[in-house]
Scaffold this active site. Structure first.
Site, mmCIF file in Angstrom:
data_model
loop_
_atom_site.group_PDB
_atom_site.id
_atom_site.type_symbol
_atom_site.label_atom_id
_atom_site.label_comp_id
_atom_site.label_asym_id
_atom_site.label_seq_id
_atom_site.Cartn_x
_atom_site.Cartn_y
_atom_site.Cartn_z
ATOM 1 C CG ASP A 125 -5.600 5.925 -2.130
ATOM 2 O OD1 ASP A 125 -4.258 5.794 -1.580
ATOM 3 O OD2 ASP A 125 -6.358 5.214 -1.458
ATOM 4 C CB CYS A 164 -7.418 -22.968 14.516
ATOM 5 S SG CYS A 164 -6.993 -21.683 15.809
ATOM 6 C CG ASP A 182 -2.183 1.047 1.048
ATOM 7 O OD1 ASP A 182 -2.077 1.707 0.167
ATOM 8 O OD2 ASP A 182 -2.953 1.060 2.128
#
Ligand SMILES: [Zn+2]
Length: 503
Positions: free
Chosen positions: A126, A281, A91
């Site tokens: 952005d 899990c 990002d």
């Protein structure tokens, strides 16, 4: 032949969801896919942990990488610097720049940096907003569009797949405008991104998120993958997959863990409020909440983060399998009942059922029966499609008399050889109607519902539907009813339908 970076192939579809393959220079990502955030400052969860938890892709922040490692990352590459040997998305760090103010990094610099550190998927700089005020959102839309145009010469022919972030999602009209104006740019970007929704996901405003996804998917090209920024909870991920989002990223798994919070299928729980861990899990099979609370903070954070990752991965895997089987609608119906926010978003899909139905296959491979429950089951895309087919059929089927009868419990008792002059329509909850000649076509013998207690809303909906068909296609004709005594839905259906069709 090797595919260019960012090439995207769609392999399977259901509703607006799809299983796809996104090619990058490091390798192929099978979508839907979640990109866990790698924090370049603190790694409680190691890259090996991420791999072991089943993640072959991750995301990190280019701006923070620049601050932390500078040139070293450009020399060694982002895969070496992070120690993560899978597909790495970066990002741009727009949020951090927003937070720390303009610290002298330009878009040009951050784009060049992402190329030099060897990101596989990268994002332009952005301009997100820190709030949802209309003025801020408008500014975010305008500046992001400008940046997306400015970036074109910089991203051309690069080795990265570039993401075009579309802002404005807090407001339907702004998002629509933003998506329409982004449209001419989409051919230059390989991945589309939807931003500005994290705040809504965190506050369980799934309705806004779902609406934004539908708007984005109606306007932006369906052939391109869509990244939903900041989605890190199983509920929203399942919903977003069904509405056409392909990739996701979030730091939620670690942020929650640092705060002793535990992701469940239905929300997020504080560890100290749990007596049992509702998960299978490896972490939850081995420890109790008490064990975890008694550990040191660092170890607990790591283990909780691993569980959280598992919970997210499970949502992705289930959604994929549901796409494969053409059962995504049924999965949505299920998750809608896990949280009121999910139910609210699910209800809204009624308004978009024709659009959502397009990706839904008629049946896949092994024919699987529809599982039908409450009133929302009648919006099942396969029922929407079936009803359209029925209307086409009735439009071309002339008759001078209409007979109405309850659909026999055993469809082999249908009477398909009915005379041409009379049309025999079997009425039935959920599907609405089965013309005798169409008994046996999908899904008329492939649906399961609780026969002994059909919800009255389901019967009422089907009665309205059948009455409307008779009035539309056979107006003024003589209508005969046969065989609906006894208990249960047939007698109720019969009574209501007679009332509706009374001359
Ligand atoms: Zn677990």
């Amino acid at each position: 032949m090797k595919k260019p970076p960012g090439a995207f192939e769609i392999r399977e579809t259901d509703l607006l969801g799809r299983i796809g393959r996104l090619h990058t220079k490091k390798g192929t990502v099978e979508t839907p896919a979640f990109f866990p955030v790698i924090d370049v400052y603190r790694q409680e969860v190691s890259p090996e942990d991420l791999h072991r938890a089943g993640f072959k892709q991750a995301i990190t922040n280019a701006y923070l990488t620049l601050r932390r490692f500078g040139e070293e990352a450009a020399e060694k590459g982002i895969h070496t610097i992070t120690g993560f040997n899978g597909v790495i998305m970066t990002d741009s760090g727009a949020y951090q720049i927003l937070e720390y103010g303009d610290i002298g990094v330009t878009q040009e610099e951050i784009i060049e940096y992402q190329k030099r550190i060897g990101s596989d998927i990268a994002v332009i700089l952005d301009v997100p907003t820190s709030d949802t005020k209309r003025d801020s959102v408008i500014a975010s839309v305008e500046k992001t569009l400008q940046r997306a145009r400015d970036a074109l010469p910089l991203i051309k022919d690069s080795e990265q797949a570039w993401v075009l972030p579309v802002q404005g999602a807090a407001y339907q009209d702004l998002l629509e405008e933003s998506a329409k104006r982004s449209l001419p740019l989409t051919e230059h970007y390989q991945v589309l991104g939807l931003g500005g929704l994290t705040i809504f996901m965190e506050t369980y405003d799934y309705l806004t998120v779902a609406r934004a996804l539908i708007t984005a998917r109606r306007i932006l090209p369906l052939g391109k993958p869509l990244h939903l920024f900041g989605a890190g909870h199983p509920l929203i991920i399942t919903l977003a997959v069904a509405l056409g989002a392909d990739t996701f990223d979030s730091a939620s798994y670690i942020l929650y863990a640092r705060d002793d919070r535990y992701i469940t299928e239905y929300g997020v729980e504080r560890l100290d409020r749990l007596e049992y861990l509702p998960c299978n899990c490896p972490i939850c099979s081995r420890y109790t909440p008490k064990d975890l609370l008694e550990m040191g903070k660092e170890e607990r954070t790591r283990l909780l983060a691993l569980h959280n990752l598992h919970a997210i991965r499970k949502a992705i895997q289930r959604a994929k399998q549901a796409i494969k089987e053409g059962r995504l609608w049924e999965l949505l119906e299920e998750i809608a009942h896990r949280h009121p926010a999910a139910y609210e978003a699910f209800q809204m899909l009624h308004d978009h059922r024709e659009f959502i139905e397009q990706g839904s296959p008629t049946s896949k491979g092994v024919v699987r029966g529809l599982k039908l429950y409450g009133p929302e089951s009648t919006w099942h895309p396969k029922i929407t499609r079936y009803r359209r087919k029925i209307e086409d059929y009735l439009a071309g089927r002339r008759a001078s008399k209409v007979k109405l009868a309850p659909y026999p419990p055993d469809p082999s008792q249908c009477q398909p050889e009915y005379n041409d002059d009379t049309i025999l329509l079997y009425y039935v909850p959920y599907l609405g109607v089965v013309p005798a000649e169409l008994c046996g076509v999908y899904p008329t013998i492939h649906f399961n519902y609780p026969r002994r207690r059909v919800p009255s809303l389901v019967v009422a909906e089907a009665v309205d539907y059948v009455a409307s068909l008779v009035q539309k296609y056979y107006p003024g004709l003589q209508v005969e009813f046969e065989g609906a005594g006894g208990e249960g839905w047939p007698s109720l259906f019969n009574r209501l339908l007679r009332d509706k069709l009374k001359p």
